[in-house]
Design a protein around this motif. Structure first.
Motif, PDB file in Angstrom:
ATOM      1  N   ASN B  12       0.784  -1.230   0.000  1.00  0.00           N
ATOM      2  CA  ASN B  12       0.000   0.000   0.000  1.00  0.00           C
ATOM      3  C   ASN B  12       0.816   1.278   0.000  1.00  0.00           C
ATOM      4  O   ASN B  12       0.358   2.321  -0.436  1.00  0.00           O
ATOM      5  CB  ASN B  12      -0.906   0.011   1.233  1.00  0.00           C
ATOM      6  CG  ASN B  12      -2.317  -0.394   0.869  1.00  0.00           C
ATOM      7  OD1 ASN B  12      -2.670  -0.370  -0.314  1.00  0.00           O
ATOM      8  ND2 ASN B  12      -3.102  -0.752   1.860  1.00  0.00           N
ATOM      9  N   ILE B  13       2.033   1.179   0.513  1.00  0.00           N
ATOM     10  CA  ILE B  13       2.840   2.388   0.627  1.00  0.00           C
ATOM     11  C   ILE B  13       3.220   2.939  -0.751  1.00  0.00           C
ATOM     12  O   ILE B  13       3.666   4.083  -0.871  1.00  0.00           O
ATOM     13  CB  ILE B  13       4.077   2.126   1.521  1.00  0.00           C
ATOM     14  CG1 ILE B  13       4.598   3.454   2.064  1.00  0.00           C
ATOM     15  CG2 ILE B  13       5.141   1.333   0.808  1.00  0.00           C
ATOM     16  CD1 ILE B  13       5.462   3.325   3.261  1.00  0.00           C
ATOM     17  N   LYS B  14       2.955   2.150  -1.787  1.00  0.00           N
ATOM     18  CA  LYS B  14       3.190   2.662  -3.145  1.00  0.00           C
ATOM     19  C   LYS B  14       2.322   3.875  -3.445  1.00  0.00           C
ATOM     20  O   LYS B  14       2.607   4.652  -4.348  1.00  0.00           O
ATOM     21  CB  LYS B  14       2.934   1.556  -4.187  1.00  0.00           C
ATOM     22  CG  LYS B  14       1.488   1.110  -4.288  1.00  0.00           C
ATOM     23  CD  LYS B  14       1.303   0.158  -5.464  1.00  0.00           C
ATOM     24  CE  LYS B  14      -0.127  -0.308  -5.607  1.00  0.00           C
ATOM     25  NZ  LYS B  14      -0.381  -1.626  -5.049  1.00  0.00           N
ATOM     26  N   PHE B  15       1.247   4.058  -2.669  1.00  0.00           N
ATOM     27  CA  PHE B  15       0.370   5.200  -2.898  1.00  0.00           C
ATOM     28  C   PHE B  15       0.877   6.484  -2.236  1.00  0.00           C
ATOM     29  O   PHE B  15       0.261   7.532  -2.328  1.00  0.00           O
ATOM     30  CB  PHE B  15      -1.051   4.889  -2.408  1.00  0.00           C
ATOM     31  CG  PHE B  15      -1.740   3.852  -3.242  1.00  0.00           C
ATOM     32  CD1 PHE B  15      -2.003   4.098  -4.585  1.00  0.00           C
ATOM     33  CD2 PHE B  15      -2.115   2.631  -2.700  1.00  0.00           C
ATOM     34  CE1 PHE B  15      -2.633   3.150  -5.372  1.00  0.00           C
ATOM     35  CE2 PHE B  15      -2.750   1.672  -3.473  1.00  0.00           C
ATOM     36  CZ  PHE B  15      -3.011   1.937  -4.814  1.00  0.00           C
ATOM     37  N   VAL B  16       1.979   6.382  -1.501  1.00  0.00           N
ATOM     38  CA  VAL B  16       2.575   7.570  -0.889  1.00  0.00           C
ATOM     39  C   VAL B  16       3.546   8.166  -1.900  1.00  0.00           C
ATOM     40  O   VAL B  16       4.465   7.492  -2.364  1.00  0.00           O
ATOM     41  CB  VAL B  16       3.296   7.199   0.422  1.00  0.00           C
ATOM     42  CG1 VAL B  16       3.977   8.418   1.022  1.00  0.00           C
ATOM     43  CG2 VAL B  16       2.311   6.587   1.412  1.00  0.00           C
ATOM     44  N   ASP B  20       6.346  12.964  -0.083  1.00  0.00           N
ATOM     45  CA  ASP B  20       5.930  12.439   1.210  1.00  0.00           C
ATOM     46  C   ASP B  20       6.845  11.307   1.655  1.00  0.00           C
ATOM     47  O   ASP B  20       7.084  11.119   2.851  1.00  0.00           O
ATOM     48  CB  ASP B  20       4.478  11.974   1.148  1.00  0.00           C
ATOM     49  CG  ASP B  20       3.533  13.137   0.892  1.00  0.00           C
ATOM     50  OD1 ASP B  20       3.738  14.198   1.513  1.00  0.00           O
ATOM     51  OD2 ASP B  20       2.612  12.994   0.080  1.00  0.00           O
ATOM     52  N   VAL B  56       3.567   7.899  -7.983  1.00  0.00           N
ATOM     53  CA  VAL B  56       2.536   7.410  -7.060  1.00  0.00           C
ATOM     54  C   VAL B  56       1.886   6.171  -7.658  1.00  0.00           C
ATOM     55  O   VAL B  56       1.528   6.168  -8.840  1.00  0.00           O
ATOM     56  CB  VAL B  56       1.448   8.490  -6.844  1.00  0.00           C
ATOM     57  CG1 VAL B  56       0.346   7.968  -5.916  1.00  0.00           C
ATOM     58  CG2 VAL B  56       2.043   9.750  -6.275  1.00  0.00           C
ATOM     59  N   PRO B  87       8.161   2.341   7.919  1.00  0.00           N
ATOM     60  CA  PRO B  87       6.833   1.719   7.865  1.00  0.00           C
ATOM     61  C   PRO B  87       6.856   0.441   7.038  1.00  0.00           C
ATOM     62  O   PRO B  87       7.781   0.182   6.268  1.00  0.00           O
ATOM     63  CB  PRO B  87       5.968   2.786   7.193  1.00  0.00           C
ATOM     64  CG  PRO B  87       6.912   3.639   6.420  1.00  0.00           C
ATOM     65  CD  PRO B  87       8.207   3.601   7.162  1.00  0.00           C
ATOM     66  N   GLU B 200      -5.849  -3.349 -17.910  1.00  0.00           N
ATOM     67  CA  GLU B 200      -5.565  -3.277 -16.485  1.00  0.00           C
ATOM     68  C   GLU B 200      -4.139  -3.778 -16.285  1.00  0.00           C
ATOM     69  O   GLU B 200      -3.823  -4.906 -16.651  1.00  0.00           O
ATOM     70  CB  GLU B 200      -6.549  -4.167 -15.735  1.00  0.00           C
ATOM     71  CG  GLU B 200      -6.536  -3.916 -14.249  1.00  0.00           C
ATOM     72  CD  GLU B 200      -7.439  -4.902 -13.534  1.00  0.00           C
ATOM     73  OE1 GLU B 200      -6.898  -5.766 -12.825  1.00  0.00           O
ATOM     74  OE2 GLU B 200      -8.670  -4.810 -13.717  1.00  0.00           O
ATOM     75  N   TYR B 201      -3.276  -2.892 -15.769  1.00  0.00           N
ATOM     76  CA  TYR B 201      -1.879  -3.311 -15.612  1.00  0.00           C
ATOM     77  C   TYR B 201      -1.250  -2.621 -14.415  1.00  0.00           C
ATOM     78  O   TYR B 201      -1.735  -1.602 -13.945  1.00  0.00           O
ATOM     79  CB  TYR B 201      -1.076  -2.978 -16.879  1.00  0.00           C
ATOM     80  CG  TYR B 201      -1.025  -1.505 -17.213  1.00  0.00           C
ATOM     81  CD1 TYR B 201      -2.037  -0.904 -17.937  1.00  0.00           C
ATOM     82  CD2 TYR B 201       0.050  -0.710 -16.794  1.00  0.00           C
ATOM     83  CE1 TYR B 201      -2.008   0.437 -18.242  1.00  0.00           C
ATOM     84  CE2 TYR B 201       0.093   0.640 -17.091  1.00  0.00           C
ATOM     85  CZ  TYR B 201      -0.947   1.213 -17.819  1.00  0.00           C
ATOM     86  OH  TYR B 201      -0.913   2.544 -18.105  1.00  0.00           O
ATOM     87  N   LYS B 202      -0.171  -3.197 -13.915  1.00  0.00           N
ATOM     88  CA  LYS B 202       0.590  -2.499 -12.885  1.00  0.00           C
ATOM     89  C   LYS B 202       2.079  -2.574 -13.202  1.00  0.00           C
ATOM     90  O   LYS B 202       2.547  -3.534 -13.830  1.00  0.00           O
ATOM     91  CB  LYS B 202       0.275  -3.033 -11.489  1.00  0.00           C
ATOM     92  CG  LYS B 202       0.545  -4.492 -11.283  1.00  0.00           C
ATOM     93  CD  LYS B 202       0.180  -4.855  -9.846  1.00  0.00           C
ATOM     94  CE  LYS B 202       0.528  -6.303  -9.576  1.00  0.00           C
ATOM     95  NZ  LYS B 202       0.030  -6.766  -8.267  1.00  0.00           N
TER      96      LYS B 202
END
Lengths: 611, 211
Positions: B12-16, B20, B56, B87, B200-202
């Motif tokens: 989830n920290i990929k969204f920081v 930040d 992000v 974290p 849909e890819y990441k």
């Protein structure tokens, strides 16, 4: 990719929704008895700036049987994604849908966030009205400063907690756990907590109105329902729980720093100020306690700034000595001190010099009114001389940016008082250019006016508020009276202030206004870019609410006010006495100078018993 | 003393976002009591520098950062202390001292390997056909928000395509850094053009190469 991740890649600042910040909690939901969602009805950056949230989050999570998670209003873009993809509102820590919680506790910080509460419940697929919820739904509860007039939200909330959370929140949760384990119903639980002070369960009361729509009577529908609800107050500020950790937001919050709460309450008694009355009496923490927490908090957050929080920092006893010791801790750790709410006097200037706040070179102060007469009416105990002296000290110390805050529409205000604001700004400008100062920068002076909103539990709670037209006329008057180009004038929008007044002194009928506004799509009303005045007027028509009745009507002292059943310690007779004194332009000294016998001494603590 | 560290940023920290992430490292370093050096002046800030900002929403197994300390410290202890305070999702995997005269981290970044995982079964030849053209020109916005044409073929160093239970994975080594840089998003646009919004890819950064 999970469902929520798919939304997050499409929205702005996705870190608002992921949880897991430094000092946050994660607990196994199978191991706990009470699942509590702390809900702040505004966006992440605002919510994470709120001291009460930080305290209660750690306070609740210190219990092993309780998992307190957070949930905030999703920003507009996220809400669109959630509704399009059928994702229900979820908690930050464990991404659990809100519907599965035992409690959702909303903090009521400002009236303009009320539509967001309904929107959050709606996004969580929880029925908005308390009567429509079942045993399967969480208990919806509320606390915070706005609960001192809970009536506008009475139909949506199961119970209100009136006062400071540390006092009996544990008792409430203990009882809940016991009732839950015994398989008792929500109704049985709500009946059981009627025995506590500070707990208001609106469904156990009925309000009867006179023909003129004022309140005739309140009838308790349950034999245990108290006629008067007393607020809950912490007596010993050194003994109560204070967290030694503080959540550190992922993205920069509005106030992004360690917050150290120095005391609760305010000595001053400004007559427009609700906080000054509802938080009485003043109760300070000792220097030793504060230093201990400062040290802990700096160590556990890594923050580079610490802010001293209170309603009037200059009034802390032994402030200078405290700052000296705090300064030692802070300079060792490369931490800056920020001191909001200082009075403008020599003492404060020296202090700011000491902590090197000067480099910010911006000074803010709030004379609130333009003439001495009106400042006496509102009991803002600051004289023109003091304002000039403060400015003079600031200017010779190198400040060249000054912000002045005033209110328009205060009781007894005349055009003379408005010209007074322009005159004061002009005088300050002239003084700047007369003063010998370290540099020759030009002065940057900002005059800012807010619209007066009469609030419950203030000496002005009976006052009528100006109409939008009157406010707009006054804005123009002041704008034209400020001749100098170098003085910048800005003002708050009158329209939101009138709505705020309607809700702040509203009764139970206001619930329908809020409901209709929500239905029409109102949200984030406190954000000027999202406030939709036309929709609120449409909602007023649908709910048959006359803004004049709530905002612009002068009440008589013998009217039953919607919040009269709450006892804040300060007696109604004192508020009446203060209201009468204000009409005569007579001031009341602050608590430490002379006790004015307001009634707050009944709590047996704080400044009332200082020797 | 100059210390470099390699770290991961996963979950989830990929969204920081990048800035930040910088701030969270500054705070973690403070909490770990690492004697970080500060810049001079009115607003001293701690000396922490990063290789290449990570967008992000993108994960990485190969990020670099550099810190400057006031005194010499043991790098492996520092690594443990910092890992204790970081974290979930961010782990320092390596930590080593560098010479004082080493160029800045940012200036050394040369190329990166990305793993692009597409949630769809796509014909390998279709992708290869695009990538193997002698010239690949894309239209992109420059810093002044103007649309410009750019030849990206020389920025693509190497690639491989793997198919795995209904998914297609493109592994690409492309230029990165301040001298010449290709973002993997632009690469995806060049390959899939108008079809891209429906995919849909990441993307994960697997490794960052320094010169």
């Amino acid at each position: 990719m999970n469902k929520i991740d798919k939304l997050l890649i499409k929205v702005d600042k996705p870190a608002r929704y992921i949880g897991g910040e430094l000092n946050s909690f994660n607990k196994n939901i199978d191991d706990i008895d009470i699942h509590f969602a702390f809900a702040f009805p505004d966006v992440y950056e605002v919510a994470m700036s709120h001291l009460g949230m930080h305290i209660l989050y750690q306070f609740l999570n210190r219990r092993e049987d309780t998992f307190c998670e957070r949930v905030f209003s999703p920003w507009i873009d996220m809400e669109v994604q959630m509704r399009e993809n059928n994702v229900q509102l979820f908690s930050l820590e464990s991404q659990t849908p809100l519907k599965k919680f035992d409690f959702i506790g909303f903090t009521l910080q400002y009236e303009m966030s009320y539509t967001n509460i309904l929107n959050m419940l709606d996004l969580a697929n929880i029925p908005l009205f308390a009567t429509e919820r079942t045993e399967a739904d969480p208990l919806i509860i509320a606390g915070g400063p706005c609960v001192y007039n809970p009536e506008p939200l009475a139909l949506f909330i199961d119970f209100f907690y009136i006062g400071e959370g540390e006092v009996i929140l544990d008792d409430i949760l203990d009882m809940y756990k016991q009732y839950k384990n015994l398989g008792k119903s929500k109704n049985e639980f709500l009946e059981a907590i009627l025995k506590f002070d500070g707990i208001y369960v609106p469904k156990f009361y009925e309000v009867i109105y006179n023909e003129d729509q004022t309140i005739k009577d309140r009838i308790a529908l349950n034999k245990s329902a108290k006629n008067v609800i007393s607020k809950l107050v912490v007596n010993n500020m050194d003994e109560i729980y204070y967290p030694d950790k503080q959540l550190v937001p992922w993205i920069q919050a509005v106030f992004d720093r360690v917050t150290l709460e120095m005391f609760r309450g305010c000595l001053r008694g400004c007559r427009f100020c609700q906080a000054g009355m509802i938080y009485r009496p003043v109760r300070e923490k000792s220097k030793e306690t504060l230093l201990k927490y400062a040290k802990n908090l700096i160590e556990t957050t890594g923050y580079e700034e610490i802010s001293l929080a209170s309603l009037s920092t200059s009034d802390y006893k032994g402030l200078e000595e405290f700052i000296d010791e705090l300064l030692k801790i802070c300079s060792e750790n490369m931490v800056n001190i920020s001191l909001p709410s200082l009075r403008v006097d020599k003492f404060s200037m020296d202090l700011m010099q000491k902590i090197q706040e000067v480099r910010k070179s911006s000074l803010t102060f709030a004379p609130e009114a333009g003439t001495q007469r009106l400042r006496d009416v509102i009991n803002k105990n600051i004289t023109e001389d003091e304002i000039f002296q403060g400015c003079s000290l600031a200017f010779s110390g190198g400040f060249n940016r000054v912000k002045l805050y005033f209110m328009l529409g205060l009781p007894t205000e005349t055009d003379e008082d408005i010209y007074g604001i322009a005159n004061l700004a002009e005088e300050i400008t002239r003084m700047y250019y007369r003063t010998e100062k370290p540099n020759n920068a030009s002065l940057n002076l900002i005059v800012s006016t807010a619209c007066f909103v009469p609030k419950a539990f203030t000496p002005f709670q009976w006052a009528s508020q100006d109409t939008t037209e009157e406010f707009m006329r006054k804005h123009m008057l002041l704008k034209n009276a400020i001749k100098r180009k170098s003085i910048k004038y800005n003002h708050h929008d009158a329209k939101t202030s009138i709505l705020e007044a309607v809700i702040a002194r509203g009764d139970r009928k206001i619930a329908d206004l809020i409901y209709q506004a929500f239905k029409l799509g109102c949200k984030f009303d406190g954000w000027s870019e999202h406030f939709k005045e036309e929709l609120w007027h449409e909602a007023a028509e649908k709910s048959n609410i006359d803004f004049k009745f709530y905002a612009h009507r002068k009440r008589s002292y013998d009217e039953n006010l919607p919040w009269d059943f709450i006892d804040i310690g300060v007696r109604k007779e004192f508020l009446i006495q203060e209201s009468k004194k204000s009409e005569e332009g007579k001031t009341t000294p602050q608590c430490r100078e002379k006790c004015s016998g307001c009634g707050a001494s009944k709590f047996n603590g704080g400044v009332c018993y200082e020797v | 003393m100059r210390i470099r560290a390699k770290f991961t940023k996963e979950g989830n920290i990929k969204f920081v976002g990048h800035l930040d992430t910088v701030r969270l490292f500054q705070r973690a370093i403070k909490m770990a009591k690492i004697p970080i050096a500060y810049s001079e002046g009115f607003n001293p800030h701690s000396k922490v520098y990063f290789g290449l900002p990570l967008p992000v929403g993108m994960e990485s197994e190969g990020e670099y950062l550099e810190i400057k300390t006031k005194e010499n410290i043991d790098v492996s202890t520092a690594k443990d202390q910092l890992n204790n305070k970081l974290p979930e999702g961010i782990i320092l995997t390596e930590c080593f001292e560098i010479e004082d005269n080493t160029p800045t981290l940012m200036s050394q970044v040369d190329s990166a390997i990305y793993e692009i995982e597409i949630n769809e079964d796509i014909c390998k030849a279709r992708i290869l056909e695009k990538l193997e053209q002698p010239s690949i020109v894309v239209t992109k916005r420059n810093k002044k928000k103007k649309f410009v044409q750019q030849e990206i073929k020389p920025l693509i160093l190497n690639y491989d395509i793997i198919k795995e239970s209904g998914r297609t994975i493109i592994i690409a080594k492309i230029k990165a850094g301040s001298r010449s840089n290709l973002s993997p998003e632009i690469l995806m646009k060049a390959v899939f053009v108008d079809e891209l919004p429906n995919l849909e890819y990441k993307i994960k950064r697997k490794e960052l190469f320094l010169v």
